[in-house]
Each structure stands twice: as structure tokens, then as C-alpha cells.
Design a protein around this motif. Sequence first.
Motif, PDB file in Angstrom:
ATOM      1  N   GLY A 186       0.383  -0.673  -0.140  1.00  0.00           N
ATOM      2  CA  GLY A 186      -0.224   0.148   0.212  1.00  0.00           C
ATOM      3  C   GLY A 186       0.852   1.342   0.075  1.00  0.00           C
ATOM      4  N   LEU A 187       1.605   1.077  -0.288  1.00  0.00           N
ATOM      5  CA  LEU A 187       3.217   2.484  -0.543  1.00  0.00           C
ATOM      6  C   LEU A 187       2.488   3.353  -1.655  1.00  0.00           C
ATOM      7  CD1 LEU A 187       6.000   0.240   1.118  1.00  0.00           C
ATOM      8  CD2 LEU A 187       5.021   2.043   2.421  1.00  0.00           C
ATOM      9  N   SER A 188       2.251   2.566  -2.591  1.00  0.00           N
ATOM     10  CA  SER A 188       2.574   3.085  -4.233  1.00  0.00           C
ATOM     11  C   SER A 188       1.401   4.402  -3.983  1.00  0.00           C
ATOM     12  CB  SER A 188       1.931   2.860  -5.215  1.00  0.00           C
ATOM     13  OG  SER A 188       1.900   3.242  -6.610  1.00  0.00           O
ATOM     14  N   THR A 189       1.355   5.482  -4.853  1.00  0.00           N
ATOM     15  CA  THR A 189       0.258   6.440  -5.506  1.00  0.00           C
ATOM     16  C   THR A 189      -0.569   6.423  -5.990  1.00  0.00           C
ATOM     17  OG1 THR A 189       2.417   7.779  -6.524  1.00  0.00           O
ATOM     18  CG2 THR A 189       2.155   8.189  -4.641  1.00  0.00           C
ATOM     19  N   LEU A 190      -0.041   4.800  -7.246  1.00  0.00           N
ATOM     20  CA  LEU A 190      -0.575   4.445  -8.534  1.00  0.00           C
ATOM     21  C   LEU A 190      -1.398   3.450  -7.735  1.00  0.00           C
ATOM     22  CD1 LEU A 190      -1.711   5.262 -10.624  1.00  0.00           C
ATOM     23  CD2 LEU A 190      -0.334   4.126 -11.553  1.00  0.00           C
ATOM     24  N   GLU A 191      -2.895   2.625  -7.669  1.00  0.00           N
ATOM     25  CA  GLU A 191      -3.987   1.641  -7.754  1.00  0.00           C
ATOM     26  C   GLU A 191      -3.846   1.140  -8.739  1.00  0.00           C
ATOM     27  OE1 GLU A 191      -6.804   2.391  -5.691  1.00  0.00           O
ATOM     28  OE2 GLU A 191      -6.651   2.841  -3.263  1.00  0.00           O
ATOM     29  N   LEU A 192      -3.258  -0.155  -8.556  1.00  0.00           N
ATOM     30  CA  LEU A 192      -3.134  -0.691 -10.244  1.00  0.00           C
ATOM     31  C   LEU A 192      -4.084  -2.413 -10.003  1.00  0.00           C
ATOM     32  CD1 LEU A 192       0.848  -0.200 -11.590  1.00  0.00           C
ATOM     33  CD2 LEU A 192      -1.964   0.982 -12.743  1.00  0.00           C
ATOM     34  N   PRO A 193      -5.643  -1.643 -10.110  1.00  0.00           N
ATOM     35  CA  PRO A 193      -6.053  -3.008  -9.162  1.00  0.00           C
ATOM     36  C   PRO A 193      -6.380  -4.210 -10.143  1.00  0.00           C
ATOM     37  CG  PRO A 193      -7.709  -1.557  -9.478  1.00  0.00           C
ATOM     38  CD  PRO A 193      -6.026  -0.892  -9.729  1.00  0.00           C
ATOM     39  N   GLU A 194      -6.536  -3.599 -11.706  1.00  0.00           N
ATOM     40  CA  GLU A 194      -6.724  -4.484 -12.988  1.00  0.00           C
ATOM     41  C   GLU A 194      -5.492  -4.673 -13.358  1.00  0.00           C
ATOM     42  OE1 GLU A 194      -9.841  -4.242 -13.684  1.00  0.00           O
ATOM     43  OE2 GLU A 194     -10.763  -3.289 -11.996  1.00  0.00           O
TER      44      GLU A 194
END
Length: 256
Positions: A186-194
Motif C-alpha cells: 500500500g505504499l504506491s501513490t498509484l493503485e493498479l487493481p486491474e
Amino acid sequence: MLNSQPSVPEIIIPDELLPPKELRLSVGGSFKAIGTEFFRYFIEIAGLQPDEAVLDVGCGVGRMAVPLTQYLSDRGSYEGFDIVESGITWCQSVISTRYPNFQFQRADLYNQYYNPTGSEEASNYRFPYSDNHFDFVFLTSVFTHILPDGLENYLKEIYRVLKPGGRTLVTAFLLNEKSLSCLESGLSTLELPEIFENYRLADKRFPESAVAYEERFFVALAEQGGLRVNSPLYYGSWCGREDFLSVQDILLMGKP
């Protein structure tokens, strides 16, 4: 840290080369700060010389072009293309009129956000330049918004328009052991769930909003297209890593 850096000249950007506020806001981030940051990378990482021929793929409103006006000599040249008409029109009317060796043109490429009526796809687009034309090609924040077919085509087009011995500097979101660990923590500024084979998306409804590629896949595509990927890669802060150079990951590649 960069090793054995060439000396970067101090440049002053004239106020008359700053786009109107609404154009600067349309590309996000600081116009001056990001432009001068990458100007430094062009010299320190790619060894850009003042008399070289340069191509800016996705030139926007001239954020990278403006610092280069203070560096490229009359023997050097700059070409840029982008899909947003307002940005290209401003660059042509302001930059090109002052610096005739800086030229801009619009590409009518489809993009869900910036050009939804575009007539061409990135996967089929042929750069409007001759073979073996440029010493240096760069793409900033282009491969973070392009899908695999377009990525493969652009890498081949970069190879085509580069002179033998030419270089290209590109930015991307690369998925590797460290960045994946940061994402899972959970450190990223960008979520990439797909999650798809070889890449991830922030939102599959709007796939071009943000694309991250598996590093091995990206490097393999580049090498299949004829490019040589230089080492080291310069990783970015986007995923939350502690040691980084810029926000996005940076790769330097060459045409043997």
C-alpha cells in the motif's frame, strides 16, 4: 545517483516562452520544474549534444521543448508531435516563430481523454519522419498511457527513426519485485487493481488513464524491436520506493 555526469549548463527560461496558465494546468505538474528536471536527464543520462537532431514524442505544450531552446544550437533541430491541437498551435505560434529549428505538428490519434474523435490508433501510427533521422528521441509520460499494441508499435517506430548509434530516453511504470512489493504494501501513490498478462491498469473502464508494464515484458519488446536497453535503469518514486531518481521509471535505450 548518476555516475560520471556531463556538465549541465545553467539555463534561464524566458517568460515569453511560458504557455498560458490554462495550458500549463492541462498537463499537470510544474511546467518549469519538470522541464528543467528532464533537461538535466537528457544531458546527464543520454549525453545530448547541442548540435543533435531531437524528436519529442507527445510534446504537449512544449514543456520539454522550452528548456531545449536555450541549449540546442543552430546546427541542432527539434521536432515534436502531439494529439492536443491547442498545445500544438501555441507551440507553433510562439516557439517556432522564435526558433525556426523547432517544429511541431499534430497527430490525429485516438485518445479517450484528449482526442476521442481521433482517426488513427497508436498501434498503427507511423511517425511522420524518415528512417535514420534523429540522434535522440524521448518520450515522457507516454508509455504510462499506452496499451501493449501501441507500445510495441512505438518502440519499433523509435528504432526506425533513430540514426545508428542514436539514443532514446523513455519513462514508464515498471512492475518488478520491488515495485510489486510496494504495491502490495500500500505504499504506491498509484493503485493498479486491474491485472492482465504483462501489464496492469488503474481503471479498465478508462484503460489509458494509467498503465504499468512488467519490466521483463517491456525490455523484451524493446529488444525485439531492435533497441538495446542500457543498464542501470533509473527507478522512480511512484510505487513508494525509498531510493529513486524521478517520479516515473526512466530507461535509456540505443540503436546499435
